[in-house]
Design a protein around this motif. Structure first.
Motif: not given
Length: 179
Positions: A75-90, A161-172
């Motif tokens: 029954r689980e539906e996979v989200a199109g994009t995974v929300p960014e996880q909030i992590m402490p500043a390690p 995954q790397e290609l999909a993440a690269a433009p987002a990182g470059a935009a930031r």
């Protein structure tokens, strides 16, 4: 060897294997307990013809497969994009490692059960291929073939995954430099 000794020496291994076989973090503890219940019931039938960890892996493999077929998983539906996880500043290194493990988990999800089993046992748990073939119930060459196919599929998934993440990182980076 007693059940307590087996548990103490292998609980971390079982936990790690179940996680890599697709059991969600929230459910690993329950499925791990199921593994050791099976071990308790079947310990007297373990004949030692294979390594204990190979036997445990076979139990993990069956229970993880059953877990993935349970109705709550279907029954689980996979989200199109995974929300960014909030992590402490390690350290950045820790964050990079976590992200790499998340990408690996996502890539492992794409493999069928046979390829996943061989890949996890060989590449992550570093078991000998002869033991893996025995645990998987297939000829040695088939196990090697599954490993080769799994590697290729994992590599292709990781590249996407790397290609999909690269433009987002470059935009930031562009946004930060223009601010």
């Amino acid at each position: 060897m007693t059940l307590q000794q087996i548990f103490e020496e292998n609980a971390t291994y079982v936990w790690r294997v179940l996680r890599r076989l697709g059991v969600r973090d929230a459910d690993v503890e329950d499925v791990c307990q199921e593994v050791f219940l099976v071990v308790h019931r079947k310990l007297d039938t373990f004949d030692g013809s294979s390594a204990l960890r190979t036997w445990l892996y076979g139990i993990c493999l069956r229970l993880a497969s059953e877990y993935r077929r349970r109705p709550h998983r279907r029954r689980e539906e996979v989200a199109g994009t995974v929300p960014e996880q909030i992590m402490p500043a390690p350290q950045d290194e820790t964050l990079d490692r976590r992200r790499a493990l998340d990408r690996l988990d996502a890539a492992l999800e794409q493999l069928d059960d046979d390829k996943r089993a061989v890949f996890v046992l060989y590449e992550i748990e570093q078991l000998p291929m002869a033991e893996i073939a025995k645990a998987a119930g297939c000829p040695l060459q088939t196990a090697y073939s599954r490993l080769r196919a799994a590697r290729a599929q994992i590599e292709a998934t990781m590249r996407r995954q790397e290609l999909a993440a690269a433009p987002a990182g470059a935009a930031r980076m562009t946004e930060r430099s223009s601010a």
